[in-house]
Write a protein that holds these residues in place. Structure first.
Motif, PDB file in Angstrom:
ATOM      1  N   VAL A 158      37.664   3.637  33.087  1.00 50.19           N
ATOM      2  CA  VAL A 158      36.325   4.187  33.295  1.00 50.19           C
ATOM      3  C   VAL A 158      36.334   5.711  33.334  1.00 50.19           C
ATOM      4  CG1 VAL A 158      35.437   2.144  34.486  1.00 50.19           C
ATOM      5  CG2 VAL A 158      36.560   3.961  35.804  1.00 50.19           C
ATOM      6  N   LEU A 159      37.517   6.317  33.285  1.00 54.43           N
ATOM      7  CA  LEU A 159      37.633   7.774  33.277  1.00 54.43           C
ATOM      8  C   LEU A 159      38.211   8.233  31.941  1.00 54.43           C
ATOM      9  CD1 LEU A 159      39.101   8.484  36.834  1.00 54.43           C
ATOM     10  CD2 LEU A 159      36.715   8.628  36.117  1.00 54.43           C
ATOM     11  N   ALA A 160      37.645   9.326  31.410  1.00 55.29           N
ATOM     12  CA  ALA A 160      38.182   9.919  30.198  1.00 55.29           C
ATOM     13  C   ALA A 160      39.468  10.673  30.511  1.00 55.29           C
ATOM     14  CB  ALA A 160      37.149  10.866  29.585  1.00 55.29           C
ATOM     15  N   ASP A 161      40.237  10.954  29.483  1.00 56.21           N
ATOM     16  CA  ASP A 161      41.527  11.636  29.681  1.00 56.21           C
ATOM     17  C   ASP A 161      41.353  12.984  30.372  1.00 56.21           C
ATOM     18  OD1 ASP A 161      42.801   9.518  28.486  1.00 56.21           O
ATOM     19  OD2 ASP A 161      43.035  10.496  26.529  1.00 56.21           O
ATOM     20  N   ASP A 162      40.292  13.726  30.013  1.00 60.56           N
ATOM     21  CA  ASP A 162      40.101  15.028  30.640  1.00 60.56           C
ATOM     22  C   ASP A 162      39.721  14.899  32.109  1.00 60.56           C
ATOM     23  OD1 ASP A 162      37.620  13.945  29.926  1.00 60.56           O
ATOM     24  OD2 ASP A 162      36.680  15.901  29.712  1.00 60.56           O
ATOM     25  N   GLN A 163      39.023  13.808  32.465  1.00 62.88           N
ATOM     26  CA  GLN A 163      38.704  13.572  33.870  1.00 62.88           C
ATOM     27  C   GLN A 163      39.968  13.240  34.656  1.00 62.88           C
ATOM     28  OE1 GLN A 163      35.649  10.510  33.020  1.00 62.88           O
ATOM     29  NE2 GLN A 163      34.239  11.748  34.254  1.00 62.88           N
ATOM     30  N   VAL A 164      40.834  12.434  34.077  1.00 63.53           N
ATOM     31  CA  VAL A 164      42.094  12.100  34.735  1.00 63.53           C
ATOM     32  C   VAL A 164      42.911  13.378  34.975  1.00 63.53           C
ATOM     33  CG1 VAL A 164      44.307  10.916  34.460  1.00 63.53           C
ATOM     34  CG2 VAL A 164      42.181   9.754  33.820  1.00 63.53           C
ATOM     35  N   ALA A 165      43.005  14.213  33.953  1.00 63.08           N
ATOM     36  CA  ALA A 165      43.774  15.451  34.085  1.00 63.08           C
ATOM     37  C   ALA A 165      43.202  16.361  35.165  1.00 63.08           C
ATOM     38  CB  ALA A 165      43.814  16.172  32.742  1.00 63.08           C
ATOM     39  N   ALA A 166      41.857  16.384  35.275  1.00 62.11           N
ATOM     40  CA  ALA A 166      41.208  17.253  36.260  1.00 62.11           C
ATOM     41  C   ALA A 166      41.383  16.740  37.680  1.00 62.11           C
ATOM     42  CB  ALA A 166      39.721  17.386  35.938  1.00 62.11           C
TER      43      ALA A 166
END
Length: 337
Positions: A158-166
């Motif tokens: 449910v999270l995009a890769d950029d959200q995970v990184a942030a």
């Protein structure tokens, strides 16, 4: 990819749960910025998840990174006393993931003894002397394929890769080896009760300055000695069933089977073991049909598996923390230490 099915939770709720699994100490403002919501909204959702989904954020000592033994126990007991035994085990600080299986005649328990004395006390002392315990099988965990700091919720994607990184915690400048020192115990004790405890609280508990607490906690997490985990009730988003799978693979296929299991959406935990079987898996599914589909589908298609025994959970007694009210007279007396 797993799909949520819930009458009470929505996508933002699942995003928040997943974000907390990635970084349980992230502030509401940081969570809101990444998830596109106000910090007030995130705080309200957090409180609702705590009340309705059993959410708890707690610190966990990573026994594998610390080089400490872990054991998965299978206890066969008389049905009329299984819950008493499970509850008594659940009150011990060195146990987790306790469930009643096989129609209530089997107790499955993960134990992390912190010293040889704890191990001897439980496996050679209390359990063998408990009359209702008819059989004990102890499987030492040898190598984790999935689980621990790698949580199951991320399988919902449910999270995009950029959200995970942030969301990932900032790496410690020099985390050092995975080791817990005696002076860390007060800090970890607070976080084992509340993984989101604020720094002034940690400062009071340890007597250290706030900057020293921040540095040491970052080092503990950065080294892998400790991680912040989330506890929740998976049934509220459509996955109420779980089973422990005792798998026997050929020695040559042990690692490849374990690595393949780590990619399966249904698998919340997988580890190589010593004992009657050589892999133990916790599978989480929507229903009985879902368990059958997994056993006959993704699991059944793996090369190198000789035997699978499934133990569906009848009741979960403890996940990471123990929240059930004590029974009046458990048959297995334990001390709190």
């Amino acid at each position: 990819m797993l799909e949520m099915e819930s009458d009470t939770l929505d996508r933002l709720d699942m995003q928040l749960l997943t974000a907390l699994e990635l970084n349980g100490r992230a502030s509401f403002s940081r969570l809101g910025a990444v998830l596109g919501a106000s910090d007030q909204t995130i705080a309200r959702r957090y409180r609702r998840l705590t009340a309705e989904a059993g959410l708890r954020v707690v610190a966990i000592r990573d026994a594998e990174r610390l080089g400490q033994d872990q054991w998965m126990l299978r206890l066969r007991s008389a049905p009329d006393n299984a819950l008493n035994i499970a509850d008594a085990l659940a009150r011990r600080p060195d146990t987790a993931w306790i469930g009643l299986a096989s129609g209530g005649t089997e107790i499955v328990c993960l134990t992390r003894p912190r010293s040889p004395g704890d191990y001897d006390d439980l496996l050679l002392g209390k359990l063998p002397r408990t009359p209702s315990v008819l059989d004990i099988r102890a499987h030492q965990l040898l190598h984790r394929f999935y689980g621990g700091p790698t949580g199951w919720l991320r399988r919902f994607k449910v999270l995009a890769d950029d959200q995970v990184a942030a969301l990932l915690p900032e790496p410690a400048p020099a985390p050092g080896p995975a080791r817990i020192e005696p002076e860390d115990e007060a800090l970890i004790a607070v976080l084992e009760r509340d993984g989101r405890a604020i720094y002034p609280e940690l400062q009071r508990a340890t007597g250290r300055s706030e900057s020293a607490v921040k540095r040491r906690l970052a080092a503990l997490i950065g080294s892998g000695a400790v991680y912040i985990d989330v506890e929740y009730d998976s049934e509220v988003f459509g996955y109420p069933r779980a089973a422990v799978l005792w798998i026997t693979a050929t020695p040559a296929a042990l690692h490849s089977v374990g690595e393949a299991l780590a990619t399966h959406d249904e698998v919340a935990y997988a580890s190589a073991t010593a004992g009657p079987s050589n892999i133990v898996v916790t599978a989480v599914v929507k229903d009985t049909a879902g368990l059958y589909d997994y056993l006959s589908g993704p699991l059944g298609q793996l090369d190198g598996i000789r035997h699978v025994e499934a133990s569906p959970f009848l009741r979960r007694v403890k996940q990471l923390t123990y929240r059930t009210l004590p029974l009046n007279s458990p048959s297995l007396k334990v001390s709190s230490r």
